[in-house]
Motif scaffolding. Structure first.
Motif, mmCIF file in Angstrom:
data_model
loop_
_atom_site.group_PDB
_atom_site.id
_atom_site.type_symbol
_atom_site.label_atom_id
_atom_site.label_comp_id
_atom_site.label_asym_id
_atom_site.label_seq_id
_atom_site.Cartn_x
_atom_site.Cartn_y
_atom_site.Cartn_z
ATOM 1 N N HIS A 152 0.378 -1.092 0.097
ATOM 2 C CA HIS A 152 0.368 -0.019 -0.412
ATOM 3 C C HIS A 152 0.957 1.368 -0.377
ATOM 4 O O HIS A 152 2.120 1.708 0.794
ATOM 5 N N PHE A 153 1.396 1.739 -1.216
ATOM 6 C CA PHE A 153 2.023 3.466 -1.145
ATOM 7 C C PHE A 153 1.096 4.375 -1.555
ATOM 8 O O PHE A 153 0.091 4.535 -2.500
ATOM 9 N N ARG A 154 0.771 5.351 -0.279
ATOM 10 C CA ARG A 154 0.156 6.669 -0.678
ATOM 11 C C ARG A 154 0.580 7.394 -1.391
ATOM 12 O O ARG A 154 2.155 7.230 -0.212
ATOM 13 N N LEU A 155 1.084 7.898 -2.114
ATOM 14 C CA LEU A 155 2.124 8.842 -2.950
ATOM 15 C C LEU A 155 2.415 10.486 -1.753
ATOM 16 O O LEU A 155 3.723 10.468 -1.509
ATOM 17 N N GLU A 156 1.534 10.308 -0.777
ATOM 18 C CA GLU A 156 1.418 11.820 0.181
ATOM 19 C C GLU A 156 2.485 11.042 0.744
ATOM 20 O O GLU A 156 3.033 12.041 1.702
ATOM 21 N N TYR A 157 2.576 9.615 1.423
ATOM 22 C CA TYR A 157 3.627 9.473 2.395
ATOM 23 C C TYR A 157 4.795 8.900 2.356
ATOM 24 O O TYR A 157 4.816 7.507 1.670
ATOM 25 N N GLN A 158 5.621 9.693 2.054
ATOM 26 C CA GLN A 158 6.798 8.550 0.835
ATOM 27 C C GLN A 158 7.884 9.951 2.024
ATOM 28 O O GLN A 158 8.066 11.553 2.597
ATOM 29 N N PHE A 159 9.168 9.191 2.062
ATOM 30 C CA PHE A 159 10.303 9.862 2.509
ATOM 31 C C PHE A 159 10.922 10.886 1.372
ATOM 32 O O PHE A 159 10.929 10.608 0.642
ATOM 33 N N THR A 160 11.165 11.868 2.382
ATOM 34 C CA THR A 160 11.640 12.800 1.908
ATOM 35 C C THR A 160 13.066 13.339 1.472
ATOM 36 O O THR A 160 13.678 13.009 2.921
ATOM 37 N N GLU A 161 13.619 14.491 0.823
ATOM 38 C CA GLU A 161 15.434 14.721 1.015
ATOM 39 C C GLU A 161 15.445 15.462 2.223
ATOM 40 O O GLU A 161 16.094 15.361 3.118
ATOM 41 N N ASP A 162 13.927 16.140 2.621
ATOM 42 C CA ASP A 162 14.322 16.571 4.204
ATOM 43 C C ASP A 162 14.434 16.350 4.982
ATOM 44 O O ASP A 162 13.933 15.914 6.308
ATOM 45 N N GLU B 98 15.004 11.444 8.338
ATOM 46 C CA GLU B 98 15.477 9.756 8.901
ATOM 47 C C GLU B 98 15.986 10.046 7.497
ATOM 48 O O GLU B 98 17.512 8.755 6.877
ATOM 49 N N VAL B 99 16.250 10.442 6.510
ATOM 50 C CA VAL B 99 17.078 10.797 5.166
ATOM 51 C C VAL B 99 18.455 10.892 5.416
ATOM 52 O O VAL B 99 19.344 10.392 4.966
ATOM 53 N N LYS B 100 18.429 12.204 6.000
ATOM 54 C CA LYS B 100 19.678 12.813 6.406
ATOM 55 C C LYS B 100 19.774 11.829 6.989
ATOM 56 O O LYS B 100 21.486 11.947 7.003
ATOM 57 N N SER B 101 19.675 11.551 7.925
ATOM 58 C CA SER B 101 20.586 10.632 9.311
ATOM 59 C C SER B 101 21.476 8.910 8.257
ATOM 60 O O SER B 101 21.977 8.280 8.779
ATOM 61 N N GLY B 102 20.596 8.698 7.198
ATOM 62 C CA GLY B 102 20.802 7.805 6.390
ATOM 63 C C GLY B 102 20.638 6.691 6.621
ATOM 64 O O GLY B 102 20.745 5.671 6.261
ATOM 65 N N SER B 103 19.091 6.780 7.796
ATOM 66 C CA SER B 103 18.456 5.256 7.781
ATOM 67 C C SER B 103 17.760 4.863 6.788
ATOM 68 O O SER B 103 17.038 3.654 7.088
ATOM 69 N N THR B 104 17.355 5.842 6.139
ATOM 70 C CA THR B 104 16.132 5.720 4.531
ATOM 71 C C THR B 104 17.139 6.369 3.269
ATOM 72 O O THR B 104 17.844 7.155 3.748
ATOM 73 N N GLN B 105 15.880 6.331 2.536
ATOM 74 C CA GLN B 105 16.143 7.132 1.394
ATOM 75 C C GLN B 105 14.947 7.811 0.494
ATOM 76 O O GLN B 105 14.202 7.145 1.141
ATOM 77 N N PRO B 106 14.547 8.935 0.199
ATOM 78 C CA PRO B 106 14.217 10.067 -0.715
ATOM 79 C C PRO B 106 12.867 8.489 -1.199
ATOM 80 O O PRO B 106 13.522 7.823 -1.854
ATOM 81 N N GLY B 107 11.862 9.115 -1.281
ATOM 82 C CA GLY B 107 10.837 7.827 -2.277
ATOM 83 C C GLY B 107 10.261 6.899 -1.136
ATOM 84 O O GLY B 107 9.171 5.797 -1.879
ATOM 85 N N GLU B 108 11.355 6.607 -0.450
ATOM 86 C CA GLU B 108 10.297 4.812 0.234
ATOM 87 C C GLU B 108 9.549 5.622 1.352
ATOM 88 O O GLU B 108 9.497 6.259 1.530
ATOM 89 N N ALA B 109 8.686 4.168 1.568
ATOM 90 C CA ALA B 109 7.649 3.906 2.290
ATOM 91 C C ALA B 109 7.582 4.769 3.495
ATOM 92 O O ALA B 109 8.272 3.998 4.429
ATOM 93 N N LEU B 110 6.451 5.654 3.517
ATOM 94 C CA LEU B 110 6.699 6.269 5.785
ATOM 95 C C LEU B 110 5.799 5.898 6.161
ATOM 96 O O LEU B 110 4.072 6.276 5.664
ATOM 97 N N ARG B 111 5.914 4.110 6.752
ATOM 98 C CA ARG B 111 4.840 4.187 7.269
ATOM 99 C C ARG B 111 4.946 4.985 9.128
ATOM 100 O O ARG B 111 5.473 5.903 9.516
ATOM 101 N N ARG B 112 3.360 4.915 9.288
ATOM 102 C CA ARG B 112 3.057 6.244 10.684
ATOM 103 C C ARG B 112 2.949 4.647 11.617
ATOM 104 O O ARG B 112 1.102 4.688 11.641
#
Lengths: 656, 250
Positions: A590-600, A603-617
Motif C-alpha cells: 500500500h503506497f500512498r504518494l503523500e506518505y514517502q520519505f523526502t530529502e528533508d 531519517e534520510v539525513k541520518s542515512g537510515s533510509t532514502q527519499p521515495g521509500e515508504a513512510l509508515r506511521r
C-alpha cells in the motif's frame, strides 16, 4: 462488536503449544457426527479437507474447477519456505518469524506469524512423505534456494512448478479420503452464499455449474479457502476464474473484511502488450537469484530501445543502471517484492522503461550464463525460459527478458482470530482468503507455506474450539434460513440474465479493472481514491442496467458465471478503496504518494533510509483495519485491532 | 490478421453437434489462441448469439483445464505446450482453423468444447496416492533419494492431467496419464509399500472408465504438453505384471 483476536497468553514461542494444550478436544468416536464444509480445494482447502477427514470428520469439499487438482495454488512456481536450516546458514524458527514480520512491514499479527514459522518444518516433512518430488542434491538430501527478503536459503522447490507438486500431494490425499468416504467432492460447483442459523454459519448455497441448479448444503461449521481478490483489477496473474464472491458474500453476512487495500504487485511479470489481453504471466521470483535487473542510465538510450533503433546489447556496461543493486546493495536483486516493484515503476516514470509501451525493465541472465554456463541456467529455470519464449517470441538465453510489475496476490482478506474463525461464529477462513500472516507485503515462497500451515496443521486443531460447543447434526437444508438464501440466489441469477442490455460482462470488468489499477494500484492518493469511489458505483449502476448475459440461468452458462463474479467485484472494489483512503500511510503493498520519505526527512539525513521509500506511521496506523458491511454503496464501518510488537522491534524497514 | 474458424458447437449431450463457421477478423498477432476466442466471443455476444464454451483457467499452461483440439491435434501441432500457451503468431493470415473438443468415450461432452474428465479423478482415488496421515511424517532428510531417481519421479510428476494423451490416441487409451501418475510415486522409496496395490487399483479403474487399450503408437507422447515419456508406459506394464503375479500367488 469488539474484535477479540484470542491470542493465547504466554511467551511467543509457547503460545501455540499452550493453546493446543488448553483447547477442547472432540473424541474420535464423536468426530464422525460432525459435518464440515470446505469451500476451495487449493493448498489451504485441499489440505484442510483431507486432514479433517483423516481425523474422522465428515467433509464436503467444493470447487469451481472441473477437478480439485486445478485450484490456482497450482500456478505457484518458485518454492515454499521452511526454517529447516538444512543449509547451516543460521536459519531458525525465530529468523523466519522475524523476516516475515519485517517483510510484512509490521502489519501482521505476531502470534499468527510465529505459529506459521513453527509449523513450517512439519509441512516439508509431510509433503516429502506424500511423494512431492522436491529438488535434491547429489547426496540425496533436499536442496534449497534463496528468495526475496531473506538472507538465508530456506526455500524448497520442485523445478519451477512447486505449487503444482504441492497441490498434487494435497489432491492425492484428498482423493484418498474421497475413496474412503470421508470426503464428498463437488467439482464445478460454485458457492453463492453463506447460510446463517441463529447467527452461526451452518451451511452454504451453491450453483451447480453444469445444471445451473441452486442447492443448499448444511454443516456444523463452514471453512472458506477461496483465495484472493486480485482479479478485481481484471488483469492479474490469477487464473481467469479466481473471484471474491465467497469472501464478499461472507462479508455481507457479517464477516469483517480486513486490510483489503494490501495488494501485492509482483515485480517480475511479462509486460502488458495490448487491450485484448486476458491475463498477465508471472516470471518466478527465483529468477532473481541469477538475473540482474537494469534499465539504461540515459533516457535517450531507453527511447532508442523503445523505438527499435537500439537493442539491449548496444548499451555499454557503464551506461546501464542496475538500480536494485545500486539502491539496496545488501539485498540487491533479491529486494522484497513491494520494494522491487516500486523501484521499477520509478525508473519507468523517469522515462527509462524499455518495453514498447515504456512500461518494462530488463531481467538479464548474460552474466549468470557466462559464469555458470547455459546448461546450469537451463536446469534451474528451463521451463520458465520456455514459457517466456512461447509468450513473447524472444529467446531469453540470448536477449534479456522484459518484465514489469503486475497484480499477483492479496494480503488482505476476511478478518480471523487466532483460531482462524471470522466474526461470524462457525465460519472459518484459510489461506490467501484470510488476512493474518503477511501483513502489508508477502515474502516470496510464503503463500504456499501459509496455505498448507492453515490446512494441515492449524484448522484441524482449532476447529474443535468451535465444534466442541456445538451439538452435531442439528441443521437440515429444509430450514427456512436455507430456503430464503436459495431464493435470493435464484433471483440474483435470473436478474443477471434478464437485464438484456447491450454491453458484455468483460467490458465492465475491464472498465472496473482500469479504474482500480489507475487509482488503487501501485500508487494511491487521496484524490485518486476519491475518484475511484465516485466511479465504482457509476459502473455498478451501469452494469445492472446494461449488461448482456446471453443464455439462461439453468444449464452451462460461462457468461452468467462471469457476470455473477463481476457483480461482486463491483461491490467489493469500494471497500478496498475505503480502506486505502483511510490508511494515510505507506506500508508494504500500500503506497500512498503523500506518505514517502523526502530529502528533508530526518531519517534520510541520518542515512537510515532514502527519499521515495515508504513512510509508515506506526503511531497512528499500527492496527488491522476490519470493515463491517453496512449495505451496498454505503460506507462500511471501521473496527480496529491494535497490533502490538513484543518480539520484533518496530523499525524502518531497510534493505540497503 | 484475418482467420476463418470452424468450431464444434453442441448445446449438450443430447444435441447433435455441428461445425459452425466464424470469421475472425483483425486479430492481433500477439494475442494468445484463447484471447483470439475471447475476441470472437465478444463479437458473438454483441451480435446477439451465445458464446463458444471452452474450458480454461490459469492460462499459463499448468492447471490443465484447457482442452481444445486444433486442426485435429490436441493442444495444436506446436510441441510441449497447452493450447492456452499457443499464440496467433504461429498462424498465417487467411488461414482456416478447425477447433474441436478432446474426444473420447470416457470424456463425455458437456457443451461445445467442454468435456467431463472426472474419470481421471476416480483413477487417482483408486490408488494414485501415498497413504500418509497428516502429522505422521518423519524428518524429510531421514530418507535420502538419489538425485537421478528424484528427477525421474519429477519428470513423471510434471503431468498436468489435461487428457490430451487420451484425445490423441485412436483407442482413447489413458495409459500415458495413468503410467505417469503411477511412476511419480512408484519411483520414490516413499511409494514402495503401496506399489502393487496402487498399480492394480489404477489400471482396473482405468479399464472400468471405458478407456481403450494401448497399442504403442505414441501419439500421446507427441501431443503431451509436458512431454511425458512413454517409458512410463513400459514401467507400468512391468509393475502391473509383477503385481498381478504376486496377487495370483497369494
Amino acid at each position: 462488536m469488539s474484535l477479540d483476536s484470542k491470542i493465547p497468553e504466554g511467551p511467543m514461542d509457547q503460545k501455540w503449544t499452550k493453546h493446543k494444550m488448553d483447547s477442547k478436544l472432540i473424541n474420535p468416536a464423536n468426530k464422525r457426527k460432525y459435518t464440515v464444509i470446505v469451500v476451495g480445494s487449493g493448498l489451504a482447502g485441499g489440505a484442510a479437507a483431507a486432514s479433517l477427514a483423516e481425523m474422522g470428520y465428515q467433509v464436503k469439499c467444493f470447487c469451481y474447477q472441473d477437478s480439485p487438482r486445478r485450484a490456482h495454488s497450482i500456478a505457484a512456481q518458485g518454492g515454499i519456505n521452511a526454517a529447516k536450516n538444512y543449509q547451516n546458514d543460521g536459519d531458525s524458527v525465530h529468523r523466519l518469524f522475524y523476516d516475515t514480520v519485517k517483510g510484512g512491514d509490521f502489519r501482521a499479527r505476531e502470534a499468527n506469524v510465529h505459529r506459521l514459522a513453527e509449523v513450517s518444518n512439519a509441512i516439508i516433512d509431510q509433503c516429502t512423505a506424500q511423494g512431492v518430488p522436491f529438488a535434491r542434491e547429489y547426496g540425496g538430501l533436499l536442496d534449497n534456494r534463496s528468495f526475496g527478503g531473506a538472507q538465508v536459503s530456506r526455500t524448497f522447490y520442485a523445478r519451477g512448478q512447486t505449487g503444482q507438486q504441492l497441490l498434487i500431494g494435497c489432491y492425492q490425499a484428498l482423493e484418498k479420503e474421497i475413496s474412503k468416504g470421508g470426503v464428498t467432492m463437488y467439482p464445478r460447483t460454485e458457492m453463492m452464499d453463506v447460510v446463517k442459523v441463529n447467527g452461526h454459519a451452518k451451511g452454504i448455497v451453491v450453483r451447480d455449474m453444469i445444471t445451473g441448479k441452486v442447492e443448499s448444503h448444511a454443516a456444523d461449521a463452514v471453512i472458506l479457502a477461496t483465495g484472493g481478490y486480485g482479479n478485481v483489477f481484471f488483469l492479474s496473474t490469477n487464473a481467469m476464474g479466481c473471484n471474491v464472491t465467497a469472501a464478499l458474500r461472507a462479508h455481507k453476512r457479517g464477516a469483517y473484511f480486513a486490510n483489503p487495500c494490501y495488494t501485492q504487485i509482483h515485480p517480475t511479470c511479462i509486460p502488458v502488450s495490448g487491450d485484448y489481453q486476458s491475463k498477465l504471466t508471472l516470471m518466478s521470483e527465483s529468477l532473481r537469484n541469477d538475473g540482474r535487473i537494469w534499465v539504461p542510465k540515459g533516457k535517450d538510450d531507453a527511447e532508442a530501445i523503445r523505438t527499435g533503433k537500439k537493442s539491449p546489447e548496444d548499451i555499454a556496461e557503464d551506461d546501464r543502471d542496475y538500480y536494485l543493486e545500486r539502491k539496496y546493495p545488501s539485498y540487491g536483486n533479491l529486494a522484497p517484492r513491494d520494494v522491487s516493484s516500486r523501484a521499477a515503476k520509478e525508473v519507468c516514470d523517469d522515462g527509462r522503461g524499455v518495453a514498447p509501451t515504456g512500461l518494462g525493465v530488463y531481467l538479464d541472465f548474460k552474466d549468470a550464463i557466462a559464469r555458470l554456463g547455459e546448461d546450469v541456467i537451463r536446469a534451474r529455470y528451463g521451463n520458465l525460459f520456455q514459457m517466456y519464449e512461447k509468450i513473447t517470441g524472444d529467446n531469453p538465453y540470448g536477449t534479456p527478458m522484459q518484465i514489469f510489475p503486475a497484480v499477483h496476490y492479496t494480503m488482505g482478506g476476511l478478518w480471523v482470530d487466532y483460531n482462524l474463525q471470522t466474526t461470524v461464529p462457525g465460519l472459518h477462513c484459510l489461506g490467501e482468503a484470510n488476512f493474518s500472516d503477511h501483513g502489508a507485503n508477502r515474502l516470496g515462497a510464503s503463500a504456499l507455506m501459509q496455505g498448507l500451515a492453515d490446512g494441515y496443521y492449524v484448522i484441524p486443531s482449532t476447529i474443535a474450539v468451535y465444534l466442541a460447543g456445538e451439538k452435531p447434526g442439528t441443521i437440515t437444508t429444509d430450514m427456512d434460513e436455507f430456503k430464503e438464501v436459495e431464493k435470493e440466489v435464484d433471483e440474483r441469477m435470473n436478474a443477471l440474465v434478464n437485464v438484456k442490455g447491450n454491453r458484455t460482462v468483460d467490458s465492465f470488468h475491464k472498465e472496473l479493472g482500469l479504474i482500480m489499477w489507475d487509482n488503487c494500484g501501485m500508487a494511491r492518493t487521496e484524490e485518486s481514491l476519491k475518484h475511484a469511489l465516485k466511479r465504482i458505483p457509476e459502473i455498478r449502476d451501469d452494469f445492472w442496467k446494461n449488461v448482456r448475459v446471453p443464455g439462461k440461468a439453468n444449464g452451462i452458462n460461462a457468461e452468467l458465471e462471469k457476470a455473477a463474479r463481476v457483480a461482486d467485484f463491483l461491490e467489493f472494489a469500494e471497500v478496498m478503496c475505503y480502506d486505502a483512503l483511510e490508511r494515510a500511510e505507506s506500508c508494504g503493498g500500500h503506497f500512498r504518494l503523500e506518505y514517502q520519505f523526502t530529502e528533508d526527512s530526518p531519517e534520510v539525513k541520518s542515512g537510515s533510509t532514502q527519499p521515495g521509500e515508504a513512510l509508515r506511521r506506526d503511531d497512528k496506523f499500527a492496527y488491522v483495519a476490519a470493515w463491517e458491511f453496512k449495505g451496498v454503496g454505503a460506507e462500511p464501518t471501521l473496527h480496529k485491532e491494535e497490533l502490538t510488537f513484543d518480539s520484533v522491534h518496530l523499525a524502518i524497514r531497510s534493505y540497503a | 490478421m484475418n482467420l476463418t474458424l470452424k468450431v464444434w458447437r453442441q448445446y449438450d449431450i443430447q444435441d447433435d453437434g455441428r461445425l459452425e463457421t466464424y470469421d475472425a477478423k483483425d486479430i492481433p498477432i500477439e494475442a494468445s489462441f484463447l484471447e483470439m476466442l475471447d475476441i470472437v466471443n465478444e463479437r458473438i455476444i454483441n451480435d446477439g448469439g451465445e458464446p463458444i464454451h471452452f474450458d480454461h483457467d490459469c492460462r499459463e499452461g499448468i492447471c490443465g483445464q484447457c482442452s481444445l483440439t486444433v486442426n485435429g491435434i490436441p493442444h495444436s501441432k506446436e510441441q510441449g505446450i497447452t493450447v492456452c500457451q499457443l499464440h496467433m503468431r504461429k498462424f498465417k493470415d487467411g488461414e482456416t482453423i478447425w477447433i474441436e473438443p478432446f474426444r473420447a468415450k470416457a470424456f463425455p461432452l458437456l457443451r461445445d468444447l467442454m468435456v467431463d474428465r472426472s474419470a481421471f479423478d476416480r483413477i487417482i482415488a483408486a490408488g494414485g496416492f501415498i497413504d500418509v496421515r497428516t502429522g505422521s511424517a518423519q524428518d524429510a532428510n531421514n530418507l535420502p533419494v538419489a538425485k537421478t531417481r528424484a528427477e525421474a519421479s519429477m519428470d513423471a510428476a510434471a503431468c498436468i492431467g489435461c487428457g490430451a494423451c487420451v484425445a490423441a490416441c485412436k483407442n482413447a487409451s489413458a495409459m500415458l496419464f495413468v503410467s505417469a501418475k503411477a511412476a511419480h510415486l512408484n519411483l520414490l522409496p516413499q511409494g514402495a509399500p503401496e506399489k502393487d496395490k496402487r498399480v492394480l487399483g489404477m489400471v482396473r479403474q482405468m479399464d472400468a472408465e471405458g478407456f481403450g487399450n494401448c497399442t504403442n503408437l505414441y501419439e500421446c507422447e507427441a501431443v503431451c504438453p509436458k512431454e511425458i515419456s512413454v517409458e512410463n508406459i513400459a514401467r507400468l506394464n512391468r509393475d502391473y505384471a509383477v503385481a498381478l503375479a504376486k496377487e495370483a500367488a497369494v
